[in-house]
Design an enzyme around this catalytic site. Structure first.
Site, PDB file in Angstrom:
ATOM      1  N   LYS A 154     -11.005  -1.009  10.063  1.00  0.00           N
ATOM      2  CA  LYS A 154     -11.228  -2.408   9.182  1.00  0.00           C
ATOM      3  C   LYS A 154     -11.403  -3.529   9.956  1.00  0.00           C
ATOM      4  O   LYS A 154     -11.919  -4.686   9.420  1.00  0.00           O
ATOM      5  CB  LYS A 154      -9.949  -2.691   8.419  1.00  0.00           C
ATOM      6  CG  LYS A 154      -9.634  -1.514   7.326  1.00  0.00           C
ATOM      7  CD  LYS A 154      -8.303  -1.734   6.613  1.00  0.00           C
ATOM      8  CE  LYS A 154      -8.301  -0.686   5.413  1.00  0.00           C
ATOM      9  NZ  LYS A 154      -7.102  -0.611   5.087  1.00  0.00           N
ATOM     10  N   CYS A 192      -4.515   2.382  -3.914  1.00  0.00           N
ATOM     11  CA  CYS A 192      -3.214   2.833  -3.014  1.00  0.00           C
ATOM     12  C   CYS A 192      -2.181   1.858  -3.382  1.00  0.00           C
ATOM     13  O   CYS A 192      -1.261   1.795  -2.373  1.00  0.00           O
ATOM     14  CB  CYS A 192      -3.480   3.080  -1.583  1.00  0.00           C
ATOM     15  SG  CYS A 192      -4.761   4.423  -1.188  1.00  0.00           S
ATOM     16  N   HIS A 245       0.931  -1.224   0.066  1.00  0.00           N
ATOM     17  CA  HIS A 245       0.065   0.017  -0.118  1.00  0.00           C
ATOM     18  C   HIS A 245       0.916   1.172   0.008  1.00  0.00           C
ATOM     19  O   HIS A 245       1.949   1.310   0.490  1.00  0.00           O
ATOM     20  CB  HIS A 245      -0.650  -0.105   1.476  1.00  0.00           C
ATOM     21  CG  HIS A 245      -1.873   0.982   1.570  1.00  0.00           C
ATOM     22  ND1 HIS A 245      -1.727   2.141   1.915  1.00  0.00           N
ATOM     23  CD2 HIS A 245      -3.192   0.719   1.335  1.00  0.00           C
ATOM     24  CE1 HIS A 245      -2.898   2.583   1.921  1.00  0.00           C
ATOM     25  NE2 HIS A 245      -3.716   1.727   1.758  1.00  0.00           N
ATOM     26  N   ASP A 251       2.403  -4.851   8.464  1.00  0.00           N
ATOM     27  CA  ASP A 251       1.172  -4.206   8.241  1.00  0.00           C
ATOM     28  C   ASP A 251       0.064  -5.147   8.280  1.00  0.00           C
ATOM     29  O   ASP A 251       0.040  -5.823   7.274  1.00  0.00           O
ATOM     30  CB  ASP A 251       1.384  -3.428   6.820  1.00  0.00           C
ATOM     31  CG  ASP A 251       0.062  -2.894   6.652  1.00  0.00           C
ATOM     32  OD1 ASP A 251      -0.989  -3.103   7.474  1.00  0.00           O
ATOM     33  OD2 ASP A 251       0.193  -1.917   5.507  1.00  0.00           O
ATOM     34  N   GLN A 295      -4.808  -5.457   6.759  1.00  0.00           N
ATOM     35  CA  GLN A 295      -5.753  -6.046   5.865  1.00  0.00           C
ATOM     36  C   GLN A 295      -6.152  -7.364   6.382  1.00  0.00           C
ATOM     37  O   GLN A 295      -7.004  -8.098   5.946  1.00  0.00           O
ATOM     38  CB  GLN A 295      -5.104  -6.002   4.554  1.00  0.00           C
ATOM     39  CG  GLN A 295      -6.279  -5.954   3.223  1.00  0.00           C
ATOM     40  CD  GLN A 295      -7.371  -5.188   3.135  1.00  0.00           C
ATOM     41  OE1 GLN A 295      -8.481  -5.430   3.433  1.00  0.00           O
ATOM     42  NE2 GLN A 295      -6.907  -3.821   3.366  1.00  0.00           N
TER      43      GLN A 295
HETATM   44  C1  LIG Z   1      -5.904   0.345   4.849  1.00  0.00           C
HETATM   45  C2  LIG Z   1      -4.666  -0.035   4.892  1.00  0.00           C
HETATM   46  C3  LIG Z   1      -3.576   0.745   5.314  1.00  0.00           C
HETATM   47  C4  LIG Z   1      -3.915   2.184   5.598  1.00  0.00           C
HETATM   48  O1  LIG Z   1      -4.706   2.409   6.735  1.00  0.00           O
HETATM   49  P1  LIG Z   1      -5.018   3.767   7.561  1.00  0.00           P
HETATM   50  O2  LIG Z   1      -6.136   3.468   8.369  1.00  0.00           O
HETATM   51  O3  LIG Z   1      -5.700   4.286   6.191  1.00  0.00           O
HETATM   52  O4  LIG Z   1      -3.906   4.239   7.920  1.00  0.00           O
HETATM   53  C5  LIG Z   1      -2.386   0.307   5.229  1.00  0.00           C
HETATM   54  N1  LIG Z   1      -1.908  -0.707   4.733  1.00  0.00           N
HETATM   55  C6  LIG Z   1      -3.089  -1.720   4.437  1.00  0.00           C
HETATM   56  C7  LIG Z   1      -2.470  -2.915   3.663  1.00  0.00           C
HETATM   57  C8  LIG Z   1      -4.280  -1.322   4.016  1.00  0.00           C
HETATM   58  O5  LIG Z   1      -5.141  -2.194   3.924  1.00  0.00           O
END
Ligand SMILES: *Cc1c(COP(=O)(O)O)cnc(C)c1O
Length: 404
Positions: free
Chosen positions: A224, A362, A121, A198, A201
């Protein structure tokens, strides 16, 4: 087994109509919907105990502080951190990543290397590029194949004693690929590099265990996970968080302040300058309770059913191509129809009540890899149904007929 019809009753928004049609919400990879218990937690906070935390001796402030710290402990338990002070409450994944990326400025030298993956992302690319500009470190990228999987033999070759940091998402938001993070973490540790995962997701689908993974840092966003926007976490191993300097100066993060010198507060307050999203953190705790009550194993197996059904049904459409075809993937389907711009499909299915995402998600480098401007992305959650997938498929068919 999930009782999906009963679960749907928990989400007031699923009762609404869009453009005169019942809402079919398939943009869960961008943000999840909010159950009534989480909405109630927010209303309860502002109706009954809204106060600033950690400061006042008065009762409201104590109640708010207790609820905030109780939520931190819930988050600790959910992610299985060893200590509550290893959970830094932030405004979300992006904020959490920036705390680490900025903090590493003092820990890197020219020629050091940072490895990221081709599946990232933008929030996971730009902060490292900025870190490289500040320090003279070099960014290396783990490449991917046509299925949307990272090439682990290429990762092995990139690793060396120069590698200081490795950053990968657990699940790609654009394609849904589940990356082999256990392997990635173990290999990085062999050369002494730190790893940030990260989990933005993956958290809605897989309950993480940061100690079992041995992740050095782990980040995620509440929105999320059925929680509110503007709140998330940075997990860091105590030793790493102690090594990083504070990110922002301000109230709450200090121990002693004089004009000559300020000493910083200990963990976690060192990284929580200013008044935090108190209500958001408390509601995040409620959202985790809610999801744990449903159960992540049940969520994962139901979503797999939705993924298999959706994949099979969508592939019946003439000229439809799915991007991201790894066997290890979650309930995200990114697709295009030959000769039709994804935006046009998105607009037409919206008229029919179906919310999907169109564009580069993104993750422009992934789109460049496939040489496409973007995709249509349908992402399913545990409150979605096969009947809704049928509506999506029929809407896409209609769009394709109109646009051809
Ligand atoms: C949504 C997402 C982000 C960003 O999250 P924010 O809540 O907008 O800071 C970063 N990495 C991944 C894989 C995402 O799905």
């Amino acid at each position: 087994m999930l009782n999906v019809q009963k679960i749907r009753e928990d989400f007031p928004i699923l009762k609404r109509q869009v453009n005169g049609k019942p809402l079919v919400y398939f943009d869960n990879a961008a943000t999840s919907q909010t159950p009534q218990v989480v909405i109630d937690a927010i209303v309860d906070y502002y109706s009954n105990y809204n106060a600033n935390i950690h400061r006042g001796v008065h009762s409201l402030s104590q109640e708010a502080t207790d609820a905030y710290e109780k939520a931190r402990k819930k988050i600790q338990r959910h992610f299985n951190a060893k200590h509550a002070h290893e959970i830094i409450l932030t405004s979300g994944t992006t904020h959490s990543i920036n705390i680490v990326a900025t903090g590493f400025t003092t820990l890197l030298s020219e020629g050091d290397e940072i490895i990221v993956s081709a599946l990232e992302h933008h929030s996971n690319i730009v902060p490292w590029q900025m870190l490289c500009e500040r320090t003279g470190a070099v960014l290396k990228v783990i490449p991917m194949n046509q299925e949307g999987e990272l090439l682990m033999e290429r990762y092995d070759q990139l690793l060396s004693e120069k590698t200081k940091l490795v950053f990968v998402n657990h699940i790609s938001n654009a394609l849904g690929t589940i990356n082999p993070i256990e392997y990635i973490i173990n290999k990085a540790h062999e050369v002494g590099a730190a790893v940030l995962i990260d989990g933005a997701q993956s958290c809605p689908h897989i309950k993480p265990d940061v100690q079992a993974l041995d992740a050095d840092f782990y980040v995620a966003s509440a929105h999320k996970l059925c929680g509110p926007t503007g709140v998330g976490l940075l997990y860091g191993k105590e030793a790493w968080l102690n090594k990083l300097p504070p990110y922002q100066g301000g109230g709450e993060m200090i121990d002693q302040v004089t004009f000559e010198k300020t000493t910083y507060a200990g963990l976690p307050h060192k990284f929580e300058a200013g008044t935090p999203n108190i209500c958001g953190v408390i509601a995040f705790g409620t959202a985790l309770d809610y999801m744990n009550t449903i159960g992540f194993d049940a969520i994962a197996s139901y979503e797999k059913e939705l993924l298999d059904y959706g994949t099979q049904q969508l592939l019946q459409i003439d000229g439809l191509k799915i991007y991201g075809t790894s066997v290890n993937k979650t309930s995200v389907i990114s697709f295009n129809i030959e000769g039709i711009h994804p935006y046009d499909i998105g607009s037409i299915v919206d008229k029919l009540g179906v919310a999907v995402r169109t564009g580069h998600h993104c993750a422009q480098p992934i789109m460049d890899f496939y040489k496409i401007p973007g995709t249509v992305r349908a992402s399913f959650s545990f409150y979605n149904t096969k009947e809704e997938i049928d509506i999506l498929v029929n809407s896409v068919k209609k769009a394709a007929t109109m646009l051809r």
